[in-house]
Design a protein around this motif. Structure first.
Motif, PDB file in Angstrom:
ATOM      1  N   HIS A  43      40.444  43.097  32.346  1.00  0.00           N
ATOM      2  CA  HIS A  43      40.732  44.168  33.289  1.00  0.00           C
ATOM      3  C   HIS A  43      40.062  43.873  34.629  1.00  0.00           C
ATOM      4  N   SER A  44      40.701  44.328  35.693  1.00  0.00           N
ATOM      5  CA  SER A  44      40.162  44.188  37.043  1.00  0.00           C
ATOM      6  C   SER A  44      39.768  45.567  37.562  1.00  0.00           C
ATOM      7  N   HIS A  45      38.642  45.630  38.261  1.00  0.00           N
ATOM      8  CA  HIS A  45      38.147  46.923  38.751  1.00  0.00           C
ATOM      9  C   HIS A  45      37.745  46.837  40.222  1.00  0.00           C
ATOM     10  N   GLY A  46      37.740  48.003  40.867  1.00  0.00           N
ATOM     11  CA  GLY A  46      37.255  48.094  42.236  1.00  0.00           C
ATOM     12  C   GLY A  46      38.299  47.839  43.302  1.00  0.00           C
ATOM     13  N   PHE A  47      39.557  47.653  42.922  1.00  0.00           N
ATOM     14  CA  PHE A  47      40.629  47.427  43.884  1.00  0.00           C
ATOM     15  C   PHE A  47      41.469  48.695  43.945  1.00  0.00           C
ATOM     16  N   LEU A  48      41.458  49.356  45.088  1.00  0.00           N
ATOM     17  CA  LEU A  48      42.104  50.656  45.246  1.00  0.00           C
ATOM     18  C   LEU A  48      43.581  50.605  44.840  1.00  0.00           C
ATOM     19  N   GLY A  49      43.974  51.519  43.966  1.00  0.00           N
ATOM     20  CA  GLY A  49      45.347  51.592  43.507  1.00  0.00           C
ATOM     21  C   GLY A  49      45.646  50.728  42.301  1.00  0.00           C
ATOM     22  N   ASP A  51      42.859  49.908  39.966  1.00  0.00           N
ATOM     23  CA  ASP A  51      41.631  49.921  39.171  1.00  0.00           C
ATOM     24  C   ASP A  51      41.931  50.002  37.672  1.00  0.00           C
ATOM     25  N   GLY A  52      41.369  49.062  36.920  1.00  0.00           N
ATOM     26  CA  GLY A  52      41.515  49.055  35.473  1.00  0.00           C
ATOM     27  C   GLY A  52      42.728  48.318  34.958  1.00  0.00           C
ATOM     28  N   ARG A  53      43.539  47.750  35.841  1.00  0.00           N
ATOM     29  CA  ARG A  53      44.732  47.027  35.398  1.00  0.00           C
ATOM     30  C   ARG A  53      44.381  45.597  34.988  1.00  0.00           C
ATOM     31  N   ALA A  54      45.258  44.999  34.199  1.00  0.00           N
ATOM     32  CA  ALA A  54      45.078  43.605  33.799  1.00  0.00           C
ATOM     33  C   ALA A  54      45.309  42.694  35.002  1.00  0.00           C
ATOM     34  N   PRO A  55      44.455  41.691  35.212  1.00  0.00           N
ATOM     35  CA  PRO A  55      44.642  40.777  36.346  1.00  0.00           C
ATOM     36  C   PRO A  55      46.022  40.125  36.382  1.00  0.00           C
ATOM     37  N   ASP A  56      46.548  39.756  35.214  1.00  0.00           N
ATOM     38  CA  ASP A  56      47.880  39.150  35.159  1.00  0.00           C
ATOM     39  C   ASP A  56      48.933  40.080  35.752  1.00  0.00           C
TER      40      ASP A  56
END
Length: 295
Positions: A43-49, A51-56
Motif C-alpha cells: 500500500h502507498s500512503h501520504g499521496f492526496l486522493g 492514500d492507502g491504494r496499492a502502488p500498482d
C-alpha cells in the motif's frame, strides 16, 4: 521520428512529467523498464486522493490517463546510453533501437542498498521501511525500531516517537554523545547499543549479539541509494550528496546541470515519496516544455 521529449522512467514522476507535455500537445516518448522502487510495498500512503491504494493500481491509472493522449508513445525497454545530437539527444536501448528527442527527462529513480543483516531484505516494504510519513501511521503507535546506518540515523530516531514507542539500535555504527543521549531521552527513545545479528519472526524480531531478542511491529532504516540510470553518469550531470546518497542537482524548473536535460522523482530528491515524485514530475514536464519555446 524525433520526439519533443523522451522521458526515461515510467513511474509516478515520469508519468506526471509526461502528462504536462502531452497536454501541451508535444510529441512524448516514455521509456520504461517496469521496475518501480516501491514495488515491495502493498500500500502507498501520504499521496492526496490515493492514500492507502496499492502502488500498482496508482501507476496503472496514471499510465492509462497519460496514454489517452494520442501524442504519447510508450516504449518498454531499458535506456543504456545517450549522446548529444545537435541541440537534442539520441538514446539507445538495450535492444539497439536508437530514439531521438529535443529534450530529455531523467525519471529512472534510485535503487536501495540495504544493510547486510540476515532477514532484513525479506521484510523490506512490509515490516522494514525508510519513510515514517509513508508507513508510520499504520504501525498504530506500536513498538518501533530504528537501525543505525550512520550518525544521520539519529534524526530518524528522534522523529519516530511520534508514531510509537521507539528503540534506537546503534549497532556499533556510532556512539551518541551526551547531548544526543539527552535529546533521545527527552523524546523517550530507548538506546540499544548491542550489535544486531539477524532479524526473524512474523514481523520484526531483532536478534542481538548477547542472545537477547527484541520484538517490534516495524523497523526503520535509511538505505544507501544509487542512481538507477547509466545515463546520469554518461551525461555528466552534477550530483548532490544527500543523507541517503547522491541525487541529481536541479534548478527550479528541474533542469540538471546539462542544458536540455531535466530530472524528477527520487533520482532528483534527497528523500522521496510518491507525492514528492509527482510534484517534481509536473515541474520537469512544464520546465522542459517552456525550454522548447523560450530558448
Amino acid at each position: 521520428m524525433s520526439h519533443d521529449a523522451i522521458i526515461v522512467g515510467g513511474s509516478y514522476a515520469g508519468l506526471s512529467a509526461g502528462l504536462q507535455l502531452a497536454r501541451a500537445r508535444r510529441r512524448v516518448l516514455v521509456i520504461d523498464a517496469g521496475i518501480r522502487r516501491n514495488r515491495f510495498a502493498s500500500h502507498s500512503h501520504g499521496f492526496l486522493g490515493q492514500d492507502g491504494r496499492a502502488p500498482d493500481d496508482i501507476a496503472a491509472d496514471g499510465r492509462a490517463e497519460l496514454m489517452d493522449y494520442p501524442n504519447v508513445t510508450w516504449q518498454v525497454g531499458e535506456a543504456t546510453s545517450v549522446q548529444r545530437d545537435g541541440e537534442g539527444f539520441l538514446v539507445t536501448l538495450r535492444d539497439g533501437n536508437v530514439l531521438a528527442a529535443r529534450r530529455l527527462i531523467l525519471a529512472g529513480g534510485v535503487r536501495d542498498e540495504l544493510p547486510a543483516i540476515e532477514g532484513l531484505a525479506e521484510r523490506w516494504g512490509r515490516h522494514v521501511f525508510h519513510c515514517p510519513y509513508c508507513h508510520g501511521y499504520e504501525l498504530d503507535q506500536g513498538r518501533i525500531g530504528v537501525l543505525a546506518v550512520s550518525p544521520m540515523s539519529i534524526h530518524h530516531a528522534l522523529m519516530l516517537p511520534d508514531w510509537g514507542s521507539t528503540t534506537f539500535f546503534t549497532n556499533g555504527v556510532f556512539a551518541p554523545d551526551a547531548e544526543q543521549l539527552a535529546q533521545l531521552a527527552r523524546r523517550g527513545v530507548v538506546v540499544e547499543p548491542d550489535r544486531v545479528l539477524s532479524i526473524s519472526g512474523e514481523r520484526v524480531d531483532i536478534n542481538l549479539a548477547d542472545s537477547r531478542s527484541v520484538a517490534l511491529d516495524g523497523l526503520f532504516v535509511m538505505p544507501r541509494t544509487h542512481q538507477n540510470s547509466p545515463l546520469v553518469e554518461q551525461l555528466g550531470c552534477a550530483l548532490v550528496e544527500g543523507p541517503m546518497g547522491l541525487y541529481l542537482q536541479t534548478s527550479e524548473t528541474q533542469e540538471t546541470s546539462v542544458p536540455g536535460v531535466f530530472a524528477c522523482g527520487d533520482a532528483a530528491l534527497a528523500t522521496g515519496s510518491v507525492a514528492l515524485a509527482v510534484g517534481t514530475g509536473a515541474r520537469a514536464g512544464t520546465g522542459a516544455h517552456q525550454s522548447l519555446i523560450f530558448r
